[in-house]
Every structure is written in structure tokens, then in C-alpha cells.
Design a protein around this motif. Structure first.
Motif, PDB file in Angstrom:
ATOM      1  N   MET A 149       0.825  -1.196   0.000  1.00  0.00           N
ATOM      2  CA  MET A 149       0.000   0.000   0.000  1.00  0.00           C
ATOM      3  C   MET A 149       0.872   1.263   0.000  1.00  0.00           C
ATOM      4  SD  MET A 149      -3.007  -1.314  -0.020  1.00  0.00           S
ATOM      5  CE  MET A 149      -3.811   0.287   0.033  1.00  0.00           C
ATOM      6  N   TRP A 150       0.307   2.340  -0.523  1.00  0.00           N
ATOM      7  CA  TRP A 150       0.947   3.658  -0.416  1.00  0.00           C
ATOM      8  C   TRP A 150      -0.127   4.733  -0.362  1.00  0.00           C
ATOM      9  CZ3 TRP A 150       0.173   7.371  -4.283  1.00  0.00           C
ATOM     10  CH2 TRP A 150      -0.338   6.906  -5.505  1.00  0.00           C
ATOM     11  N   THR A 151       0.236   5.884   0.172  1.00  0.00           N
ATOM     12  CA  THR A 151      -0.673   7.015   0.235  1.00  0.00           C
ATOM     13  C   THR A 151       0.143   8.294   0.110  1.00  0.00           C
ATOM     14  OG1 THR A 151      -2.521   7.932   1.493  1.00  0.00           O
ATOM     15  CG2 THR A 151      -0.667   7.113   2.765  1.00  0.00           C
ATOM     16  N   THR A 152      -0.447   9.457   0.306  1.00  0.00           N
ATOM     17  CA  THR A 152       0.289  10.705   0.039  1.00  0.00           C
ATOM     18  C   THR A 152       0.314  11.690   1.202  1.00  0.00           C
ATOM     19  OG1 THR A 152      -1.631  11.858  -0.912  1.00  0.00           O
ATOM     20  CG2 THR A 152      -0.267  10.547  -2.421  1.00  0.00           C
ATOM     21  N   ASP A 153      -0.536  11.520   2.209  1.00  0.00           N
ATOM     22  CA  ASP A 153      -0.572  12.450   3.338  1.00  0.00           C
ATOM     23  C   ASP A 153       0.302  11.897   4.455  1.00  0.00           C
ATOM     24  OD1 ASP A 153      -1.181  14.116   5.503  1.00  0.00           O
ATOM     25  OD2 ASP A 153      -3.272  14.360   4.885  1.00  0.00           O
ATOM     26  N   ASP A 154       1.393  12.623   4.790  1.00  0.00           N
ATOM     27  CA  ASP A 154       2.322  12.095   5.781  1.00  0.00           C
ATOM     28  C   ASP A 154       1.969  12.512   7.204  1.00  0.00           C
ATOM     29  OD1 ASP A 154       3.046  14.747   5.808  1.00  0.00           O
ATOM     30  OD2 ASP A 154       5.131  14.429   5.216  1.00  0.00           O
ATOM     31  N   ASN A 155       0.768  13.088   7.387  1.00  0.00           N
ATOM     32  CA  ASN A 155       0.302  13.355   8.736  1.00  0.00           C
ATOM     33  C   ASN A 155      -1.044  12.663   8.933  1.00  0.00           C
ATOM     34  OD1 ASN A 155       0.257  14.539  11.379  1.00  0.00           O
ATOM     35  ND2 ASN A 155       1.462  16.236  10.565  1.00  0.00           N
ATOM     36  N   HIS A 156      -1.676  12.865  10.070  1.00  0.00           N
ATOM     37  CA  HIS A 156      -2.819  12.020  10.408  1.00  0.00           C
ATOM     38  C   HIS A 156      -4.101  12.356   9.668  1.00  0.00           C
ATOM     39  CE1 HIS A 156      -0.610   9.690  13.307  1.00  0.00           C
ATOM     40  NE2 HIS A 156      -0.109  10.812  13.786  1.00  0.00           N
ATOM     41  N   GLY A 157      -4.046  13.360   8.794  1.00  0.00           N
ATOM     42  CA  GLY A 157      -5.138  13.528   7.846  1.00  0.00           C
ATOM     43  C   GLY A 157      -5.251  12.322   6.943  1.00  0.00           C
ATOM     44  N   ALA A 158      -4.213  11.495   6.935  1.00  0.00           N
ATOM     45  CA  ALA A 158      -4.243  10.247   6.160  1.00  0.00           C
ATOM     46  C   ALA A 158      -5.323   9.302   6.670  1.00  0.00           C
ATOM     47  CB  ALA A 158      -2.873   9.570   6.213  1.00  0.00           C
ATOM     48  N   GLN A 159      -5.794   9.523   7.908  1.00  0.00           N
ATOM     49  CA  GLN A 159      -6.937   8.741   8.383  1.00  0.00           C
ATOM     50  C   GLN A 159      -8.145   9.004   7.483  1.00  0.00           C
ATOM     51  OE1 GLN A 159      -7.521   9.770  12.515  1.00  0.00           O
ATOM     52  NE2 GLN A 159      -5.450   9.174  13.084  1.00  0.00           N
ATOM     53  N   THR A 160      -8.391  10.272   7.195  1.00  0.00           N
ATOM     54  CA  THR A 160      -9.473  10.638   6.286  1.00  0.00           C
ATOM     55  C   THR A 160      -9.179  10.144   4.885  1.00  0.00           C
ATOM     56  OG1 THR A 160     -10.038  12.598   7.583  1.00  0.00           O
ATOM     57  CG2 THR A 160     -10.736  12.578   5.292  1.00  0.00           C
ATOM     58  N   GLN A 161      -7.931  10.253   4.459  1.00  0.00           N
ATOM     59  CA  GLN A 161      -7.567   9.838   3.106  1.00  0.00           C
ATOM     60  C   GLN A 161      -7.840   8.358   2.877  1.00  0.00           C
ATOM     61  OE1 GLN A 161      -3.497  10.715   1.999  1.00  0.00           O
ATOM     62  NE2 GLN A 161      -3.976  10.622  -0.167  1.00  0.00           N
ATOM     63  N   GLY A 426      11.604  -2.353   3.781  1.00  0.00           N
ATOM     64  CA  GLY A 426      10.222  -1.945   4.014  1.00  0.00           C
ATOM     65  C   GLY A 426       9.940  -0.486   3.709  1.00  0.00           C
ATOM     66  N   PHE A 427      10.776   0.128   2.876  1.00  0.00           N
ATOM     67  CA  PHE A 427      10.605   1.559   2.595  1.00  0.00           C
ATOM     68  C   PHE A 427       9.545   1.808   1.523  1.00  0.00           C
ATOM     69  CE2 PHE A 427      11.296   5.899   1.650  1.00  0.00           C
ATOM     70  CZ  PHE A 427      12.016   6.463   2.688  1.00  0.00           C
ATOM     71  N   HIS A 428       9.790   1.295   0.318  1.00  0.00           N
ATOM     72  CA  HIS A 428       8.881   1.541  -0.801  1.00  0.00           C
ATOM     73  C   HIS A 428       8.109   0.276  -1.184  1.00  0.00           C
ATOM     74  CE1 HIS A 428      10.277   5.580  -1.870  1.00  0.00           C
ATOM     75  NE2 HIS A 428      11.517   5.152  -1.645  1.00  0.00           N
ATOM     76  N   ALA A 429       6.839   0.452  -1.521  1.00  0.00           N
ATOM     77  CA  ALA A 429       6.095  -0.622  -2.183  1.00  0.00           C
ATOM     78  C   ALA A 429       6.671  -0.760  -3.588  1.00  0.00           C
ATOM     79  CB  ALA A 429       4.616  -0.276  -2.239  1.00  0.00           C
ATOM     80  N   VAL A 430       7.140  -1.953  -3.923  1.00  0.00           N
ATOM     81  CA  VAL A 430       7.844  -2.127  -5.193  1.00  0.00           C
ATOM     82  C   VAL A 430       7.186  -3.147  -6.112  1.00  0.00           C
ATOM     83  CG1 VAL A 430      10.091  -1.395  -4.293  1.00  0.00           C
ATOM     84  CG2 VAL A 430       9.424  -3.807  -4.107  1.00  0.00           C
ATOM     85  N   GLU A 431       6.281  -3.943  -5.586  1.00  0.00           N
ATOM     86  CA  GLU A 431       5.633  -4.976  -6.401  1.00  0.00           C
ATOM     87  C   GLU A 431       4.123  -4.890  -6.207  1.00  0.00           C
ATOM     88  OE1 GLU A 431       5.146  -9.742  -5.885  1.00  0.00           O
ATOM     89  OE2 GLU A 431       7.218  -9.016  -5.910  1.00  0.00           O
ATOM     90  N   ASN A 432       3.385  -4.773  -7.329  1.00  0.00           N
ATOM     91  CA  ASN A 432       1.920  -4.640  -7.271  1.00  0.00           C
ATOM     92  C   ASN A 432       1.493  -3.531  -6.301  1.00  0.00           C
ATOM     93  OD1 ASN A 432       1.259  -6.825  -9.089  1.00  0.00           O
ATOM     94  ND2 ASN A 432       1.875  -8.226  -7.457  1.00  0.00           N
ATOM     95  N   ARG A 433       1.977  -2.330  -6.579  1.00  0.00           N
ATOM     96  CA  ARG A 433       1.706  -1.183  -5.712  1.00  0.00           C
ATOM     97  C   ARG A 433       0.219  -0.805  -5.765  1.00  0.00           C
ATOM     98  NH1 ARG A 433       3.669   3.399  -7.108  1.00  0.00           N
ATOM     99  NH2 ARG A 433       4.338   4.189  -5.067  1.00  0.00           N
ATOM    100  N   HIS A 434      -0.338  -0.420  -4.604  1.00  0.00           N
ATOM    101  CA  HIS A 434      -1.766  -0.079  -4.545  1.00  0.00           C
ATOM    102  C   HIS A 434      -2.009   1.171  -3.706  1.00  0.00           C
ATOM    103  CE1 HIS A 434      -3.163  -3.646  -6.593  1.00  0.00           C
ATOM    104  NE2 HIS A 434      -2.371  -4.376  -5.836  1.00  0.00           N
ATOM    105  N   TYR A 435      -2.651   2.143  -4.342  1.00  0.00           N
ATOM    106  CA  TYR A 435      -3.148   3.310  -3.614  1.00  0.00           C
ATOM    107  C   TYR A 435      -4.398   2.872  -2.837  1.00  0.00           C
ATOM    108  CZ  TYR A 435      -4.998   8.004  -2.747  1.00  0.00           C
ATOM    109  OH  TYR A 435      -5.488   9.133  -2.149  1.00  0.00           O
TER     110      TYR A 435
END
Length: 475
Positions: A149-161, A426-435
Motif C-alpha cells: 500500500m501507499w498514500t500521500t498524506d504524511d500526517n494524520h489527515g491520512a486517516q481521512t484519506q 520496508g521503505f517503498h512498495a515495489v511490487e503490485n503497488r496499490h493506492y
């Protein structure tokens, strides 16, 4: 009609004509090209309900679902000295959208921190999970684990995201539960279709947004005597008196509805009053755990103080889905950033939190399976982001958006599989990446919904809002 009503209705009509003209110009004909959902699925569903388990604060994927022995091997070294020396290349970090500039948290951490727990292989599938999750491990053959998994908000607004698919800087958007509520009809007129349990922060308290307040979750407590706010009269009244009061309120609301047609808040209020009246009898019955066997209550950990609170919520969830509730959203450990936010003392923090959720989750999966409900119910385990391979302070990990884990079980999904991967540290999702919206798309697909058919005029959604179905985990 008085002068004020005439002018109000006239301008309402003028604005409606203007909107219709613009929508027609943009390719939306208000009658022949768009219609609200009819409550029926768009294709044959494989699931009926969702139990959404959200861990507030950011679970460390490396200490739970995605073991990285390289962290221990290279502990104390910099990321440039690790097997992934280019992990912090600025080009690879561009997906981050910073909400609070120069915040103390959500920063890059460079010095590798060793794993704080051991791992074991579980089940016939032999998938490795943390020693902190032995009960979940016993159910691994029913779980589809997604490690990319990956996302873009590096603060806790990522809960909403994670709930909406949109960054907080974009504005407010409906949550997944609201879209399911909007798209599908109810399975039980006496219970809400969309329920929320657990504390929710002010930035993550609503669901419907532009779909309207009727699609917000109904907040519920696992307390038979007081399951809902304002769910019972302030003073004693007879059943006949209460019925008469509801009837009068209904008549007044209907008169107001005629005066102001299309008022979403009023419509939601009317429906909520009607549902609240019916729930006065149905909800206490759902929460009457005395009807459950002692063996079942122990399965969820109701006999232990560490697991009782979360176990009660999950047992209530099983009782809700078997009575036809569509979407149950549980927030674990909210309040502020969330209890999983281990900037320091990660070992003690995660050991305690895992203890509180592990047995109840396995109890839920086993109970759903033995009652035949798992085939119709999707259980989701998610969190806003992972935690950094590098250390924060002496014994913590910071927020990490570039690669983390989630899992799903039931509802026509495969079990005992791992999908996707992160790099060696464990830094980057590198295989079958999913938003995050790929999880949404998969759930919607299993429920028989096509999110593109749920769009409403004037609210065009982006491709990333819809996400992509993770076909590899569908049975």
C-alpha cells in the motif's frame, strides 16, 4: 404564499434551471442520462456486508505483517549503507503532499532501527506474521494480505484519506461507507445500514459530505442501556405518548418538506427520527450478549480486561451483519493522533495494542466462518500509513506513506495469500503497488457496485477516486 417564500422558491427555480443547462452542456441530461441509485447492485455480488477495522495512528508494517530481517542486520547504519541505498532519492519521495510544513513528525528518518519482535510462519500457507499476532496468525489461511500500500498524506489527515481516497488539501469527500450506503438498499428496515463505533476525531467525523448527511454513519456504543446519543426520551413517557409525539413531528416535518423540497438536511433528519424510533427496540436486542454462549464470549476475549472493549465491538459487529447491516466502521484507539502513533517506545506501544485487538479479530473471523457469514462478509484491517524503517529518537518510528500493509478476508476473496511487496527494508512498495482506493474498488466490486455508475452530476470523480480492483486476491 407570502412574499419571502415566493422569492425563495423563484430563485430556487432559477438556479435549478441554470444548473440543468450547465449539466446538459457538459453531457449530463438531467432525466435521460442520470438517475439516483435504485438500491440494487450493478452486477452479481459476492458479499453483502463489510466490517471495516481501522487502527488509528499508523501501524508499523515491519512489526506486524511485513518482516524485514535486513533492518536488524543493518541496524544503526544509514539507509545509504543499506541494501536499498537510493530509497530516499528525492524523485522517489515526490508523492508526499505535506499538510504541515516543518512539522516535527512525518519526517525522513535515516538511521535503521532493528525489528522489535520476532516472526513465525502460520497456517498451511506458511505466511509470516509477528509474534504479537498469534491469534490472527491462526486465521491466516482465510486472509489476503496486501504488503504494497501507499498514500500521500504524511500526517494524520491520512486517516481521512484512507476512508475517502482524497488528501485533506483537496477538500471533503464521501467515505467508502457513505458510497456503499448511497448505492445499496437496506437489508433491515429496523437497523441502520451504516454504523460507526469508536471515537472519531473532528477531521474524520463525517461520511456523507456532498452525498448529504443522510449518508453519514450512525454512531453507536456497545451499551444496551444507552447505545445511541439522544436514543431515548429525557423523561419517562408511555409508548402511546411517544408514538403520538413522533406522529406530530412527522406531520410538521412533512409540511416543512413541502415548503422546502430537496432540503438534504431535513430529509436526513426525518429519516433519522423514523429509524431512531424503530431502533429503540431492535438495537438493545442486538447488544444483548447474554444470548451468546460463554464459549463465544471467550472467543472474542470478553473474559479478559485487555481484550474486552474491542471484543465487544467485534461481537456486536457479527450480530449486526447477521441482521443485515451493510457497513460497520470501527475506529480503534482514536483520540488525537491515535494510539498506534509510536514515535517513541514502539515495542511497548505495539505489544499492548496488538494484545488488545489480536484475539478479538481472530474471534470475529472464526465466528463468521463457523456461522457461514464469512462468505458474505468482508473484514478489512487497515491503518492510515506504516512507520519508518529508520528510528525516531531512540526507540520509535515516524509516519511512513511509501509502503505499508493491510488485509482483507471473506466475501469471495482468496485466503492464505500475500499480494505485493516492499523493498528489503520496508521503505517503498515495489511490487503490485496499490493506492488506498484500490481497496475501495475491490470492496465495491465484491458488493456488486460499479463506482462510476454512482457518480452524481456536478461532481465528476477522478480515476484515482475510483481505484482499481485488486483482481489477484479475488477467488
Amino acid at each position: 404564499m407570502n412574499r419571502r417564500s415566493f422569492l425563495s422558491d423563484s430563485f430556487r427555480g432559477f438556479s435549478g434551471l441554470a444548473l440543468a443547462a450547465m449539466l446538459h452542456k457538459d453531457g449530463y441530461a438531467t432525466e435521460d442520462k442520470w438517475a439516483p441509485p435504485d438500491g440494487k447492485p450493478h452486477h452479481a455480488p459476492k458479499a453483502k456486508s463489510v466490517i471495516w477495522l481501522f487502527m488509528n495512528g499508523g501501524v508499523s508494517h515491519m512489526e506486524t505483517f511485513d518482516p524485514k530481517p535486513a533492518l536488524t542486520k543493518f541496524a544503526g547504519k544509514t539507509i545509504k549503507e543499506s541494501p536499498v541505498p537510493d530509497a530516499q532519492d528525492p524523485e522517489k519521495l515526490k508523492l508526499a503532499r505535506v499538510t504541515v510544513v516543518n512539522d516535527a513528525n512525518g519526517q525522513q528518518r535515516n538511521k535503521l532501527y532493528p525489528l522489535q519482535v520476532g516472526f513465525k510462519k502460520y497456517g498451511k500457507s506458511g505466511i509470516e506474521l509477528s509474534d504479537w499476532l498469534p491469534h490472527t496468525g491462526s486465521c491466516i489461511d482465510d486472509i489476503a494480505l496486501i504488503r504494497s500500500m501507499w498514500t500521500t498524506d504524511d500526517n494524520h489527515g491520512a486517516q481521512t484519506q484512507f476512508h475517502t481516497g482524497r488528501h485533506m488539501l483537496d477538500g471533503e469527500y464521501p467515505t467508502l461507507g457513505a458510497w456503499v450506503h448511497y448505492g445499496l438498499g437496506t437489508l433491515n428496515e429496523n437497523l441502520p445500514q451504516f454504523v460507526s463505533m469508536g471515537f472519531r476525531e473532528y477531521w474524520n467525523i463525517k461520511d456523507g459530505h456532498y452525498l448529504g448527511p443522510a449518508h453519514d454513519a450512525v454512531p453507536m456504543r456497545v451499551d444496551p442501556a444507552n447505545p445511541l446519543d439522544y436514543g431515548k426520551p429525557e423523561v419517562p413517557v408511555t409508548a402511546a405518548e411517544q408514538k403520538a409525539g413522533f406522529a406530530l413531528s412527522g406531520k410538521l416535518n412533512k409540511l416543512r418538506e413541502k415548503q422546502y423540497p430537496g432540503d438534504a438536511a431535513l430529509d436526513a433528519r426525518i429519516k433519522s427520527y423514523e429509524l431512531a424510533f424503530r431502533m429503540q427496540k431492535s438495537l438493545p436486542e442486538v447488544l444483548d450478549f447474554a444470548k451468546e454462549t460463554e464459549e463465544t464470549q471467550k472467543l472474542y476475549g470478553l473474559d479478559r480486561p485487555e481484550t474486552k472493549a474491542f471484543g465487544m465491538q467485534l461481537l456486536a459487529s457479527r450480530r449486526l451483519v447477521e441482521r443485515g447491516v451493510r457497513f460497520i466502521q470501527i475506529q480503534h484507539g482514536a483520540g488525537g493522533a491515535g494510539v498506534w502513533d509510536a514515535h517513541g517506545g514502539l515495542k511497548a506501544n505495539h505489544a499492548k495494542n496488538c494484545l488488545s485487538i489480536d484475539q478479538p479479530i481472530s474471534g470475529l473471523l472464526k465466528d463468521l466462518k463457523r456461522t457461514g457469514l464469512l462468505k458474505d462478509t468482508i473484514v478489512v484491517f487497515c491503518t492510515e500509513f506504516g512507520r519508518t524503517p529508520g528510528t525516531q529518537g531512540s526507540d520509535g518510528r515516524d509516519h511512513h506513506i511509501y509502503g505499508f500493509s493491510t488485509w482483507m478476508a471473506g466475501g469471495g476473496l482468496k485466503g492464505g495469500i500475500v499480494h505485493g511487496a516492499t523493498d528489503e527494508i520496508g521503505f517503498h512498495a515495489v511490487e503490485n503497488r496499490h493506492y488506498v482506493t484500490d481497496v475501495h474498488a475491490t470492496i465495491m466490486h465484491q458488493l456488486g457496485l460499479d463506482s462510476r455508475k454512482l457518480e452524481i452530476p456536478g461532481r465528476k470523480r477522478l480515476d484515482i477516486d475510483h481505484g482499481n480492483v485488486i483482481k489477484e486476491i479475488i477467488a
